[in-house]
Write a protein that holds these residues in place. Structure first.
Motif, PDB file in Angstrom:
ATOM      1  N   GLU B 438       0.763  -1.377  -0.030  1.00 49.70           N
ATOM      2  CA  GLU B 438      -0.065   0.120  -0.103  1.00 49.70           C
ATOM      3  C   GLU B 438       0.808   1.181   0.144  1.00 49.70           C
ATOM      4  O   GLU B 438       0.731   2.190  -0.677  1.00 49.70           O
ATOM      5  CB  GLU B 438      -0.836   0.081   1.146  1.00 49.70           C
ATOM      6  CG  GLU B 438      -1.864  -1.220   1.005  1.00 49.70           C
ATOM      7  CD  GLU B 438      -3.306  -1.016   1.046  1.00 49.70           C
ATOM      8  OE1 GLU B 438      -3.766   0.149   1.526  1.00 49.70           O
ATOM      9  OE2 GLU B 438      -4.121  -1.973   0.899  1.00 49.70           O
ATOM     10  N   LEU B 442       1.490   4.288  -3.041  1.00 50.46           N
ATOM     11  CA  LEU B 442       1.019   5.614  -3.177  1.00 50.46           C
ATOM     12  C   LEU B 442       2.201   6.331  -3.084  1.00 50.46           C
ATOM     13  O   LEU B 442       2.190   7.443  -3.852  1.00 50.46           O
ATOM     14  CB  LEU B 442       0.641   5.853  -1.426  1.00 50.46           C
ATOM     15  CG  LEU B 442      -0.831   5.578  -1.135  1.00 50.46           C
ATOM     16  CD1 LEU B 442      -1.393   5.939   0.228  1.00 50.46           C
ATOM     17  CD2 LEU B 442      -1.721   6.813  -1.933  1.00 50.46           C
ATOM     18  N   ASP B 473      -8.327  -0.195   0.058  1.00 49.94           N
ATOM     19  CA  ASP B 473      -9.082   0.841  -0.403  1.00 49.94           C
ATOM     20  C   ASP B 473      -8.860   1.385  -1.905  1.00 49.94           C
ATOM     21  O   ASP B 473      -8.139   2.234  -2.015  1.00 49.94           O
ATOM     22  CB  ASP B 473      -8.887   1.856   0.480  1.00 49.94           C
ATOM     23  CG  ASP B 473     -10.005   3.177   0.239  1.00 49.94           C
ATOM     24  OD1 ASP B 473     -10.780   3.017  -0.796  1.00 49.94           O
ATOM     25  OD2 ASP B 473      -9.711   4.283   0.798  1.00 49.94           O
ATOM     26  N   SER B 475     -10.206   2.810  -4.128  1.00 43.43           N
ATOM     27  CA  SER B 475     -10.902   4.466  -4.594  1.00 43.43           C
ATOM     28  C   SER B 475      -9.692   5.334  -4.401  1.00 43.43           C
ATOM     29  O   SER B 475      -9.792   6.364  -5.157  1.00 43.43           O
ATOM     30  CB  SER B 475     -12.033   4.590  -3.717  1.00 43.43           C
ATOM     31  OG  SER B 475     -11.972   4.655  -2.668  1.00 43.43           O
ATOM     32  N   LYS B 476      -9.020   5.012  -3.441  1.00 42.18           N
ATOM     33  CA  LYS B 476      -7.836   6.146  -3.200  1.00 42.18           C
ATOM     34  C   LYS B 476      -7.040   6.377  -4.335  1.00 42.18           C
ATOM     35  O   LYS B 476      -6.159   7.501  -4.333  1.00 42.18           O
ATOM     36  CB  LYS B 476      -7.268   6.020  -1.957  1.00 42.18           C
ATOM     37  CG  LYS B 476      -6.249   4.948  -1.811  1.00 42.18           C
ATOM     38  CD  LYS B 476      -5.761   4.835  -0.311  1.00 42.18           C
ATOM     39  CE  LYS B 476      -4.773   3.424  -0.245  1.00 42.18           C
ATOM     40  NZ  LYS B 476      -4.546   3.521   1.168  1.00 42.18           N
ATOM     41  N   TYR B 477      -6.817   5.303  -5.183  1.00 45.12           N
ATOM     42  CA  TYR B 477      -6.029   5.723  -6.187  1.00 45.12           C
ATOM     43  C   TYR B 477      -6.441   6.376  -7.505  1.00 45.12           C
ATOM     44  O   TYR B 477      -5.799   6.779  -8.516  1.00 45.12           O
ATOM     45  CB  TYR B 477      -5.363   4.249  -6.813  1.00 45.12           C
ATOM     46  CG  TYR B 477      -4.751   3.451  -5.523  1.00 45.12           C
ATOM     47  CD1 TYR B 477      -3.255   3.897  -5.160  1.00 45.12           C
ATOM     48  CD2 TYR B 477      -5.398   2.491  -5.163  1.00 45.12           C
ATOM     49  CE1 TYR B 477      -2.838   3.415  -4.027  1.00 45.12           C
ATOM     50  CE2 TYR B 477      -4.796   1.792  -4.041  1.00 45.12           C
ATOM     51  CZ  TYR B 477      -3.662   2.223  -3.509  1.00 45.12           C
ATOM     52  OH  TYR B 477      -2.987   1.624  -2.318  1.00 45.12           O
ATOM     53  N   ARG B 479      -8.020   8.999  -8.124  1.00 44.86           N
ATOM     54  CA  ARG B 479      -7.800  10.578  -8.299  1.00 44.86           C
ATOM     55  C   ARG B 479      -6.389  10.857  -9.182  1.00 44.86           C
ATOM     56  O   ARG B 479      -6.375  11.390  -9.851  1.00 44.86           O
ATOM     57  CB  ARG B 479      -7.529  11.092  -6.876  1.00 44.86           C
ATOM     58  CG  ARG B 479      -7.494  12.515  -7.022  1.00 44.86           C
ATOM     59  CD  ARG B 479      -7.405  13.284  -5.380  1.00 44.86           C
ATOM     60  NE  ARG B 479      -6.790  12.719  -4.729  1.00 44.86           N
ATOM     61  CZ  ARG B 479      -5.369  13.172  -4.346  1.00 44.86           C
ATOM     62  NH1 ARG B 479      -4.819  14.032  -5.165  1.00 44.86           N
ATOM     63  NH2 ARG B 479      -4.706  12.716  -3.608  1.00 44.86           N
TER      64      ARG B 479
END
Lengths: 149, 883
Positions: B438, B442, B473, B475-477, B479
């Protein structure tokens, strides 16, 4: 095999180069690489301070002598320590030919003599002579000191 | 061009800024060279002109053939002068001009005269020049003098002859090998350099004679070698003897080890270092043997001479790869080298420390490296990055601090190769350390927000598409990915669209939002971006099977791109749509062995001859055009041509094995190399008595085989359907030979039947395997699953080294090595090799080979096979077991 001896001024202009076993299409690469290596590392270097590097299986020893930069490239048995020996012979012979550590101008003034010295030191990539006194005599076609024979 | 930098020892007393060669011009110098033709030679002036010529040559200037010949002929006139300085210059310039063979003759007599002169220095120089410009014939004439020169009492003459010998050995080995006795005598010379040159030449002469090298080493290691350079050579030759004889040793004692250890106490640093390095590189070196070598190398680490520090740390760096514990004693000395002014030394020190450090020292080291990184060049940084990657894999618990370090340097300035090394490292860490996934993803997302390299952005987007949807999660990527659609060039935008689609396919909760984003991409200015958006919207929105959609998005393209490109180019638009299954999967495209003879007469209609077929497609076309083979079905594989005759025989024949499901066709490519013969009705009589499962079904003779115009004859065999039958075939070429009149090119009417024995041919298991690579072996392995996995262990017996064993198994299986794992690092004691392929019947196969070698070079292998069919997994094991 001693792959290359290259002598440049501080601006990176080649004054003298001898390649052995390096294809002509690779020479430009070596020229550029060595001059860049000097520009990156020889700033503020002491006279005759030795620098060493390796690129894949090839070794490079280089230094500043007065107003010129000298680079030697070797591989196999001509590793960093053998190249140091070669460098020592070259610098002492050049100093001998010029009478001192040469400026660029003095180096060019003694160009012919220096070519003869290099011819005695390295022949087609093999180290031939290592003593400056003997080299000094040989370039004048004088035999080596009788004590050597 | 480099910037001028400060001169330390400038000579202010000299007239600077003025070069004696200022404005030098080749044409003018060549004009000046006419001075060599003056009846009254001025030696000083002539020397100056030669210097100018040398300067031009040393600047990379070239002379045309005419110019060089003119200068060379003029220079030969200078032999008339008795001036020593000028004569020396003449020798140099002749070597530099390298006259051609037809010109050499003009200077030969002068040089031969000098070679037999009483003046030693004339002899030495004449030898060097003659040997540079000579050919074999002249060499035979001067051989007697050269042999005398080798044992000349003047060391300069002897060295000149010996070094000439080293050069001549490349071009005229049979002549130089005759000088063995003289060279042997020169090895005993009192002159250090003569001994050095003689030893080098003697070893080169005898290098293929293991026993002779052994004797040479035995005698010299007992005696005294004067020159340190010669001693270094001797150490190298000794190591070679040790390497070659180690496997024969029963007692465990290493021959010549005492000599190497003795050299560690030599007075010359060069010799000490050479001995230490030789010891560290011994096969199966023990820790006791290593200790003595490492102790001297450790002393060199604190030497004032940078070359010694460099040599020592370079060697220790190598040792650390195989024996990290043995190097830990040097860690304190090495830490002080991190601040070494020579950045090469500092980099080597850092990377060695990274290999030898323990888990507790990682944080301290990383602090030191952080300050160090800012002042080294990119190529050194890449080496450090690679070392950090290995360290992280070694100590996975430290992934947090190491990953932070990588992400910090990723934000700093740097070139493409450097950034690529960091990204590659992060990707590998994410793959191998699940906990790092993770945070790693990021970091990569942040990097693409400000990445100037299109290639890296697309690679990261592709990777995000595979790994991102599997995180807690996803969805955080989104964007970061969607930002690319707004801010980047078309290539990156297209990549981002594909990644978005993958998230949509894998994460149901995100699917509606992904649809919105993809719809926005339909208005992109670039065709490819719009096309992809349309394609993915249709694919994701269709009601088809979820598995098909995933296979479409995530499945690897198991077709080599070059093949796909070629097939697309060959495709002619028609009613019939392009079929991707028709693209050949063989990685290595074999050119057909037969070539159309150059200058072949045009065909009767005068139209252009058909282009020579050059691919597997061409084989398929060729075979399907022969009615006897037309019903054999789809061609599975065509082998590389196997030579059935020696080179330069009367008839050259090679064979290509074409494998079909139920048949094998041998295509014999024949060439007639005798101009006075025409062969007719050429066939190959095949004896398949050692290939029980094969039955001959057809043979297609070659009607006519004129000189130098290759042709083919075929023989087809039936074999059990889908079975990888193997066997041995003996071959006899049978034909009618007719005499040809060379003047008219016409053949006689009558011919004689004749036969010509060819080599045997084998059909082996590897012929039933297609070399088909996979882009990511690990993913392919995991997705194949363990259902049809078969694992077993094999003892491969004594082998030369690990690399030899690995190659043997790869060749036996005929599979495609993946991820460069066919390369075995030298001195490795274990190795893992990954292979992939498609077995007959179109069954995908993956193989994981784990090799280990023990002391007496016994190699053990663990073979794990995964395939789509357990029978195939078993078959692979059978191949290895019977191979």
């Amino acid at each position: 095999m001693l792959l290359a001896i290259l002598i440049s001024n501080f601006a990176g202009n080649i004054l003298l180069e001898r390649f052995n076993g390096v294809p002509s299409e690779e020479r430009l690469h070596w020229r550029t690489f060595l001059v860049k290596l000097g520009a990156d590392n020889l700033k503020g270097a002491r006279n005759e301070e030795l620098f060493v590097s390796s690129q894949k299986s090839v070794y490079i020893v280089y230094t500043v002598l007065g107003g010129v930069c000298i680079y030697i490239v070797g591989k196999d048995e001509y590793d960093e320590l053998a190249l140091t020996e070669v460098m020592f012979v070259i610098t002492s012979s050049i100093k001998d030919a010029c009478g001192k550590s040469p400026s660029e101008r003095l180096f060019l003034d003694k160009y012919g003599k220096i070519c003869l010295c290099l011819d005695e030191i390295v022949w087609k990539g093999i180290l031939e002579n290592t003593e400056k006194d003997r080299i000094k005599r040989l370039i004048g076609l004088k035999p080596p000191n009788p004590t050597e024979i | 061009m480099a910037q001028p930098f400060l001169k330390k020892d400038d000579d202010h007393d000299d007239e600077v800024d003025y070069s004696p060669f200022l404005g030098i011009e080749k044409g003018a110098v060549l004009q000046e060279a006419r001075v060599f033709n003056d009846p009254q030679l001025d030696p000083r002036r002539c020397s100056q002109v030669i210097t100018k010529l040398l300067y031009l040559l040393n600047q990379g200037e070239t002379f045309t053939k005419v110019e060089a010949t003119e200068v060379f002929f003029a220079v030969t006139k200078l032999f008339q002068s008795r001036d020593l300085g000028l004569r020396r210059m003449v020798y140099v310039i002749i070597k530099e001009l390298s006259p051609s063979a037809d010109e050499v003759i003009i200077v030969t007599s002068s040089l031969m005269k000098d070679m037999t002169s009483k003046t030693d220095m004339y002899r030495a120089n004449a030898i060097r020049v003659l040997c540079q410009i000579t050919d074999g014939t002249l060499l035979t004439q001067i051989e007697r003098y050269l042999k005398q020169a080798i044992v000349d009492k003047n060391p300069v003459v002897a060295s000149a002859a010996l070094v000439s010998g080293i050069h001549l050995l490349q071009t005229n080995p049979e002549i130089v090998k005759r000088w063995s006795n003289e060279v042997q005598e020169a090895v005993q010379s009192r002159a250090a350099l003569v001994q050095f040159h003689a030893l080098a030449l003697l070893h080169q002469i005898r290098q293929n004679d293991r026993l002779a090298v052994n004797k040479l080493v035995s005698s010299l290691t007992r005696g005294s070698v004067r020159s340190p350079l010669a001693q270094c050579l001797l150490i190298r030759y000794t190591s070679q003897v040790i390497r070659e004889s180690a496997s024969n040793t029963q007692t465990g004692d290493r021959p010549f080890y005492d000599f190497l250890e003795g050299c560690l106490r030599h007075k010359a640093e060069m010799v000490i270092f050479e001995a230490a390095r030789a010891i560290t590189e011994l096969n199966g070196v023990t820790s006791r043997e290593l200790t003595s070598a490492i102790t001297v190398l450790q002393l060199f680490l604190s030497s004032t001479k940078p070359v010694l520090r460099f040599a020592a740390v370079r060697t220790l760096n190598k040792v650390a790869m195989t024996h990290p514990i043995a190097v830990t004693n040097c860690n304190i000395d090495m830490e002080s080298l991190i601040s070494d002014q020579n950045r090469s030394i500092a980099t080597l020190a850092i990377t060695t420390l990274l290999k030898t450090g323990n888990e507790s020292s990682v944080d301290r080291l990383m602090k030191q490296i952080t300050t160090f990184m800012s002042d080294i060049a990119d190529e050194f940084k890449i080496v450090v990055i690679e070392a950090i990657r290995s360290l992280c894999l070694k100590f996975p618990l430290k992934h947090r601090s190491l990953m932070n370090f990588l992400s910090n340097i990723l934000r700093e300035e740097g070139g493409f190769e450097y950034k690529k090394a960091i990204v590659d490292s992060i990707v590998i860490l994410i793959r191998d350390i699940p906990e790092a996934k993770e945070s790693g993803l990021l970091h990569l997302c942040e990097f693409i927000e400000d990445c100037e390299f299109t290639y890296l952005s697309t690679q990261i987007l592709h990777f995000l598409g595979i790994e991102g949807p599997k995180t807690s999660d996803p969805s955080k990527y989104i964007r970061y990915i969607y930002n690319r659609v707004h801010l980047e060039n078309a290539t990156v935008r297209a990549g981002a669209v594909s990644t978005l689609a993958k998230f949509g396919a894998m994460v149901d909760s995100l699917k509606p939002r992904i649809f919105v984003l993809l719809r926005r991409c339909l208005f992109d200015t670039d065709d490819e971006v719009r096309d992809r958006a349309t394609l993915y919207l249709n694919t994701l929105g269709a009601d088809g099977a979820v598995e098909d959609m995933k296979e479409f998005l995530f499945g690897s393209l198991d077709i080599p791109l070059v093949n796909l490109e070629r097939s697309l180019k060959n495709y002619e638009p028609s009613e019939e749509s392009f079929d991707i299954n028709s693209v050949p999967k063989e990685v290595k495209i074999q050119a057909l062995a037969e070539k159309k003879a150059p200058g072949k007469k045009p065909t009767g209609l005068g139209g252009p001859p058909p282009a020579p077929p050059s691919t597997i497609d061409a084989y398929e076309k060729l075979l399907s055009s022969i009615p006897e083979f037309a019903n054999f079905g789809k061609l599975f594989k065509s082998s590389a041509p196997v030579e059935l005759t020696e080179a330069e025989t009367e008839y050259a024949v090679n064979v290509v094995k074409h494998i079909f499901d139920g048949h094998v066709v041998f295509q014999y490519n024949c060439t007639n190399t005798i101009p006075e013969q025409l062969l007719e009705n050429v066939t190959v009589i095949v004896d398949a008595s050692e290939a029980e499962e094969f039955a001959e079904v057809a043979s297609k003779p070659l009607r006519s085989l004129p000189y130098d115009s290759p042709g083919q004859t075929f023989v087809a065999f039936e074999k059990p359907e889908g079975v990888p039958a193997v066997g041995k075939f003996s071959n006899m070429l049978r034909f009618i030979v007719k005499e040809v009149d060379p003047s008219t090119g016409e053949a006689e009417d009558d011919g004689v039947e004749d036969e010509y024995q060819l080599e045997e041919l084998e059909v082996v298991a590897a012929d039933y395997m297609l070399k088909v690579g996979v882009s990511n072996f690990r993913n392919a392995w995991e997705s194949m699953g363990p259902d049809c996995e078969r694992v077993d262990e094999y003892d491969l017996g004594p082998r030369e080294n690990l690399a030899e064993a690995v190659n043997a198994v790869i060749n036996l299986l005929g599979m495609q090595p993946c991820e460069g794992t066919e390369v075995v690092p030298s001195n490795s004691r274990s190795h893992t090799c990954l292979l992939s392929g498609v077995y007959i019947g179109n069954v995908k196969v993956l193989v994981r080979l784990q090799f280990g070698i023990d002391g007496p070079k016994d190699v053990a292998m663990k073979l794990a096979v995964r395939s789509e069919d357990e029978a195939v997994s078993d078959a692979i094991h059978e191949i290895v077991a019977s191979g």
